[in-house]
Design a protein around this motif. Structure first.
Motif, PDB file in Angstrom:
ATOM      1  N   SER A   4      15.460 -23.260 -32.237  1.00  0.00           N
ATOM      2  CA  SER A   4      16.515 -23.409 -33.230  1.00  0.00           C
ATOM      3  C   SER A   4      16.385 -22.282 -34.246  1.00  0.00           C
ATOM      4  N   LEU A   5      17.390 -21.430 -34.278  1.00  0.00           N
ATOM      5  CA  LEU A   5      17.305 -20.242 -35.118  1.00  0.00           C
ATOM      6  C   LEU A   5      17.333 -20.631 -36.591  1.00  0.00           C
ATOM      7  N   PRO A   6      16.713 -19.827 -37.494  1.00  0.00           N
ATOM      8  CA  PRO A   6      16.152 -18.508 -37.161  1.00  0.00           C
ATOM      9  C   PRO A   6      14.720 -18.578 -36.654  1.00  0.00           C
ATOM     10  N   CYS A   7      14.442 -17.843 -35.593  1.00  0.00           N
ATOM     11  CA  CYS A   7      13.098 -17.646 -35.074  1.00  0.00           C
ATOM     12  C   CYS A   7      12.880 -16.156 -34.875  1.00  0.00           C
ATOM     13  N   THR A   8      11.649 -15.808 -34.543  1.00  0.00           N
ATOM     14  CA  THR A   8      11.272 -14.416 -34.331  1.00  0.00           C
ATOM     15  C   THR A   8      10.985 -14.168 -32.860  1.00  0.00           C
ATOM     16  N   ALA A   9      11.350 -12.988 -32.393  1.00  0.00           N
ATOM     17  CA  ALA A   9      10.983 -12.552 -31.045  1.00  0.00           C
ATOM     18  C   ALA A   9      10.423 -11.145 -31.118  1.00  0.00           C
ATOM     19  N   ILE A  10       9.438 -10.869 -30.292  1.00  0.00           N
ATOM     20  CA  ILE A  10       8.939  -9.507 -30.077  1.00  0.00           C
ATOM     21  C   ILE A  10       9.661  -8.949 -28.857  1.00  0.00           C
ATOM     22  N   VAL A  11      10.210  -7.751 -28.992  1.00  0.00           N
ATOM     23  CA  VAL A  11      10.858  -7.092 -27.865  1.00  0.00           C
ATOM     24  C   VAL A  11      10.159  -5.767 -27.619  1.00  0.00           C
ATOM     25  N   GLY A  82       9.752 -16.078 -29.266  1.00  0.00           N
ATOM     26  CA  GLY A  82      10.076 -15.334 -28.061  1.00  0.00           C
ATOM     27  C   GLY A  82       9.244 -14.080 -27.866  1.00  0.00           C
ATOM     28  N   ILE A  83       8.886 -13.810 -26.623  1.00  0.00           N
ATOM     29  CA  ILE A  83       8.245 -12.559 -26.222  1.00  0.00           C
ATOM     30  C   ILE A  83       9.078 -11.973 -25.084  1.00  0.00           C
TER      31      ILE A  83
END
Length: 237
Positions: A4-11, A82-83
Protein backbone atom coordinates in the motif's frame (compact mmCIF):
# COMPACT_ATOMS: atom_id res chain seq x y z
CA UNK A 1 3.26 -5.90 5.15
CA UNK A 2 1.63 -4.93 1.86
CA UNK A 3 2.65 -2.57 -0.90
CA UNK A 4 0.00 0.00 0.00
CA UNK A 5 1.71 3.12 -1.24
CA UNK A 6 3.73 5.05 -0.39
CA UNK A 7 6.50 2.45 -0.20
CA UNK A 8 10.10 2.39 -1.35
CA UNK A 9 11.69 0.27 -4.07
CA UNK A 10 15.31 -0.14 -5.11
CA UNK A 11 15.75 -0.27 -8.88
CA UNK A 12 19.22 -1.41 -9.89
CA UNK A 13 20.01 -0.44 -13.45
CA UNK A 14 17.28 2.17 -13.14
CA UNK A 15 19.06 4.65 -15.41
CA UNK A 16 19.55 2.19 -18.29
CA UNK A 17 17.61 1.71 -21.49
CA UNK A 18 15.05 -0.53 -19.78
CA UNK A 19 15.56 0.85 -16.29
CA UNK A 20 14.69 4.44 -17.16
CA UNK A 21 11.25 3.30 -18.38
CA UNK A 22 10.77 1.29 -15.18
CA UNK A 23 11.87 4.23 -13.04
CA UNK A 24 9.47 6.60 -14.78
CA UNK A 25 6.54 4.19 -14.51
CA UNK A 26 7.05 3.42 -10.82
CA UNK A 27 7.34 7.12 -10.01
CA UNK A 28 4.02 7.67 -11.79
CA UNK A 29 2.51 4.95 -9.60
CA UNK A 30 3.65 6.78 -6.47
CA UNK A 31 6.68 4.78 -5.37
CA UNK A 32 9.66 6.31 -3.62
CA UNK A 33 12.64 5.01 -5.59
CA UNK A 34 16.29 4.59 -4.73
CA UNK A 35 18.24 4.15 -7.95
CA UNK A 36 21.98 3.40 -7.82
CA UNK A 37 23.90 4.68 -10.83
CA UNK A 38 27.40 4.10 -12.16
CA UNK A 39 27.52 5.74 -15.59
CA UNK A 40 27.08 9.50 -15.26
CA UNK A 41 26.00 9.85 -18.88
CA UNK A 42 22.83 7.88 -18.13
CA UNK A 43 21.51 10.33 -15.54
CA UNK A 44 19.73 12.48 -18.12
CA UNK A 45 17.49 9.50 -18.93
CA UNK A 46 15.56 9.78 -15.66
CA UNK A 47 13.35 12.68 -14.57
CA UNK A 48 13.96 15.04 -11.71
CA UNK A 49 11.32 13.93 -9.22
CA UNK A 50 10.79 14.35 -5.47
CA UNK A 51 10.25 10.61 -5.13
CA UNK A 52 13.55 9.70 -6.79
CA UNK A 53 16.84 9.41 -4.90
CA UNK A 54 19.90 8.72 -7.04
CA UNK A 55 23.05 7.34 -5.44
CA UNK A 56 26.36 6.60 -7.11
CA UNK A 57 27.31 2.99 -6.40
CA UNK A 58 29.39 0.12 -7.72
CA UNK A 59 27.11 -2.80 -6.94
CA UNK A 60 29.99 -5.25 -7.17
CA UNK A 61 31.35 -3.63 -3.97
CA UNK A 62 29.69 -4.81 -0.76
CA UNK A 63 30.05 -1.46 1.00
CA UNK A 64 28.26 0.32 -1.85
CA UNK A 65 25.44 -2.22 -1.78
CA UNK A 66 25.04 -1.67 1.96
CA UNK A 67 24.89 2.10 1.41
CA UNK A 68 22.13 1.70 -1.18
CA UNK A 69 20.03 -0.48 1.13
CA UNK A 70 20.67 1.87 4.06
CA UNK A 71 19.37 4.80 2.02
CA UNK A 72 16.33 2.79 0.93
CA UNK A 73 15.43 1.86 4.50
CA UNK A 74 15.91 5.23 6.20
CA UNK A 75 12.36 6.52 5.64
CA UNK A 76 10.07 4.70 8.06
CA UNK A 77 7.00 6.39 6.58
CA UNK A 78 7.88 4.90 3.17
CA UNK A 79 9.34 1.50 4.07
CA UNK A 80 11.33 -0.58 1.64
CA UNK A 81 9.08 -3.13 -0.04
CA UNK A 82 10.35 -3.66 -3.59
CA UNK A 83 13.64 -4.82 -5.09
CA UNK A 84 13.93 -4.62 -8.88
CA UNK A 85 17.12 -6.10 -10.33
CA UNK A 86 17.75 -4.82 -13.86
CA UNK A 87 21.56 -4.70 -14.00
CA UNK A 88 22.87 -7.06 -16.64
CA UNK A 89 25.27 -7.63 -19.48
CA UNK A 90 25.39 -9.58 -22.71
CA UNK A 91 28.18 -11.13 -24.76
CA UNK A 92 27.98 -13.43 -27.77
CA UNK A 93 29.82 -14.50 -30.89
CA UNK A 94 31.97 -17.39 -29.70
CA UNK A 95 31.29 -21.01 -28.89
CA UNK A 96 32.31 -22.46 -25.55
CA UNK A 97 35.68 -23.82 -26.65
CA UNK A 98 36.56 -20.36 -27.99
CA UNK A 99 35.45 -18.41 -24.90
CA UNK A 100 37.88 -17.68 -22.04
CA UNK A 101 36.64 -18.72 -18.61
CA UNK A 102 36.99 -15.09 -17.53
CA UNK A 103 34.03 -14.24 -19.76
CA UNK A 104 31.87 -16.67 -17.79
CA UNK A 105 33.08 -15.13 -14.52
CA UNK A 106 32.18 -11.65 -15.77
CA UNK A 107 28.72 -12.71 -16.94
CA UNK A 108 27.96 -14.44 -13.66
CA UNK A 109 29.12 -11.35 -11.80
CA UNK A 110 27.00 -8.81 -13.64
CA UNK A 111 23.92 -10.96 -14.23
CA UNK A 112 23.79 -13.04 -11.04
CA UNK A 113 26.09 -11.81 -8.28
CA UNK A 114 24.83 -8.22 -8.27
CA UNK A 115 21.22 -9.36 -7.99
CA UNK A 116 22.16 -11.85 -5.27
CA UNK A 117 24.07 -9.21 -3.32
CA UNK A 118 21.36 -6.55 -3.26
CA UNK A 119 18.66 -9.06 -2.32
CA UNK A 120 20.81 -10.68 0.36
CA UNK A 121 21.52 -7.30 1.95
CA UNK A 122 17.87 -6.20 1.88
CA UNK A 123 16.32 -9.46 3.09
CA UNK A 124 16.83 -8.93 6.86
CA UNK A 125 14.96 -5.62 6.61
CA UNK A 126 12.14 -7.10 4.51
CA UNK A 127 11.77 -9.95 7.01
CA UNK A 128 11.55 -7.52 9.94
CA UNK A 129 9.01 -5.36 8.13
CA UNK A 130 6.84 -8.33 7.27
CA UNK A 131 7.28 -8.84 3.56
CA UNK A 132 8.22 -7.50 0.16
CA UNK A 133 8.40 -8.19 -3.56
CA UNK A 134 11.53 -8.94 -5.59
CA UNK A 135 11.68 -8.87 -9.38
CA UNK A 136 14.72 -10.06 -11.34
CA UNK A 137 15.36 -9.66 -15.05
CA UNK A 138 16.27 -12.90 -16.76
CA UNK A 139 16.15 -13.80 -20.44
CA UNK A 140 14.07 -15.91 -22.79
CA UNK A 141 17.39 -17.37 -23.92
CA UNK A 142 17.59 -19.23 -20.62
CA UNK A 143 14.78 -21.50 -21.83
CA UNK A 144 15.29 -21.08 -25.59
CA UNK A 145 19.07 -20.97 -26.05
CA UNK A 146 20.87 -20.02 -29.23
CA UNK A 147 24.47 -20.74 -30.28
CA UNK A 148 27.34 -18.44 -29.44
CA UNK A 149 26.21 -17.09 -26.06
CA UNK A 150 26.64 -19.93 -23.57
CA UNK A 151 28.11 -17.74 -20.83
CA UNK A 152 25.22 -15.29 -21.04
CA UNK A 153 22.62 -18.04 -21.23
CA UNK A 154 24.12 -19.91 -18.26
CA UNK A 155 24.17 -16.76 -16.14
CA UNK A 156 20.56 -15.94 -16.95
CA UNK A 157 19.50 -19.53 -16.25
CA UNK A 158 21.16 -19.10 -12.86
CA UNK A 159 19.03 -16.00 -12.27
CA UNK A 160 15.88 -18.04 -12.92
CA UNK A 161 17.08 -20.70 -10.48
CA UNK A 162 17.82 -18.02 -7.87
CA UNK A 163 14.28 -16.66 -8.27
CA UNK A 164 12.80 -20.10 -7.62
CA UNK A 165 15.07 -20.75 -4.62
CA UNK A 166 14.34 -17.37 -3.02
CA UNK A 167 10.61 -17.82 -3.51
CA UNK A 168 10.72 -21.15 -1.66
CA UNK A 169 13.03 -19.93 1.11
CA UNK A 170 11.18 -16.70 1.90
CA UNK A 171 7.54 -17.41 1.09
CA UNK A 172 6.90 -17.90 4.80
CA UNK A 173 8.18 -14.36 5.38
CA UNK A 174 5.62 -12.92 2.95
CA UNK A 175 8.36 -12.12 0.44
CA UNK A 176 7.45 -12.81 -3.17
CA UNK A 177 10.15 -13.33 -5.81
CA UNK A 178 9.51 -13.42 -9.55
CA UNK A 179 11.57 -13.24 -12.72
CA UNK A 180 10.97 -11.89 -16.20
CA UNK A 181 12.13 -13.59 -19.38
CA UNK A 182 12.23 -10.93 -22.09
CA UNK A 183 13.09 -11.51 -25.68
CA UNK A 184 15.38 -8.85 -27.10
CA UNK A 185 14.47 -5.53 -25.46
CA UNK A 186 13.77 -2.59 -27.74
CA UNK A 187 16.31 -0.12 -26.35
CA UNK A 188 18.33 2.49 -28.25
CA UNK A 189 21.53 0.50 -27.63
CA UNK A 190 20.05 -2.68 -29.09
CA UNK A 191 18.68 -0.81 -32.09
CA UNK A 192 22.12 0.68 -32.73
CA UNK A 193 23.82 -2.70 -32.37
CA UNK A 194 21.36 -4.45 -34.71
CA UNK A 195 20.04 -1.84 -37.13
CA UNK A 196 18.83 -4.40 -39.68
CA UNK A 197 17.06 -6.71 -37.22
CA UNK A 198 13.37 -7.49 -37.26
CA UNK A 199 12.14 -5.78 -34.11
CA UNK A 200 8.54 -7.02 -34.32
CA UNK A 201 8.89 -9.32 -31.30
CA UNK A 202 11.27 -7.17 -29.27
CA UNK A 203 9.95 -6.44 -25.80
CA UNK A 204 9.06 -2.79 -25.23
CA UNK A 205 10.52 -1.20 -22.07
CA UNK A 206 7.19 0.46 -21.25
CA UNK A 207 5.42 -2.92 -21.35
CA UNK A 208 8.04 -4.52 -19.10
CA UNK A 209 7.70 -1.58 -16.72
CA UNK A 210 3.97 -2.20 -16.40
CA UNK A 211 4.56 -5.88 -15.62
CA UNK A 212 7.07 -4.91 -12.93
CA UNK A 213 4.59 -2.43 -11.47
CA UNK A 214 2.05 -5.24 -11.26
CA UNK A 215 4.51 -7.65 -9.62
CA UNK A 216 5.35 -5.07 -6.96
CA UNK A 217 1.69 -4.40 -6.24
CA UNK A 218 -0.74 -6.22 -3.98
CA UNK A 219 -2.65 -7.30 -7.08
CA UNK A 220 0.07 -9.93 -7.65
CA UNK A 221 0.05 -11.22 -4.07
CA UNK A 222 -0.66 -14.78 -5.31
CA UNK A 223 2.30 -14.82 -7.72
CA UNK A 224 5.72 -16.00 -6.60
CA UNK A 225 8.48 -18.20 -8.00
CA UNK A 226 7.37 -17.45 -11.56
CA UNK A 227 9.49 -16.93 -14.67
CA UNK A 228 7.27 -14.78 -16.85
CA UNK A 229 7.88 -14.36 -20.60
CA UNK A 230 7.62 -10.77 -21.84
CA UNK A 231 7.58 -9.90 -25.54
CA UNK A 232 5.97 -7.54 -28.02
CA UNK A 233 3.03 -9.82 -28.72
CA UNK A 234 1.16 -7.09 -30.59
CA UNK A 235 3.97 -6.83 -33.12
CA UNK A 236 4.56 -10.56 -33.48
CA UNK A 237 1.53 -11.21 -35.66
Amino acid sequence: MTASLPCTAIVTGGTGGLGSAVTEHLLELGWRLVVPWYVEGELDRVPVHPGLELVRADLSVDADVESVVELATKDEERPLFGIVNLVGGFVSGQRVHETPIEVLDAQLSINLRIAYGIVQTALPYLIRRGGGSVVCIGSAAAVRPFPGAATYIASKAAVAALVEALAVEYGGDNIRVNGLLPTMIDTPANREAMPEADRSSWARPSDIAEVIGFLLSDASRAVTGASIPVANTAGAH
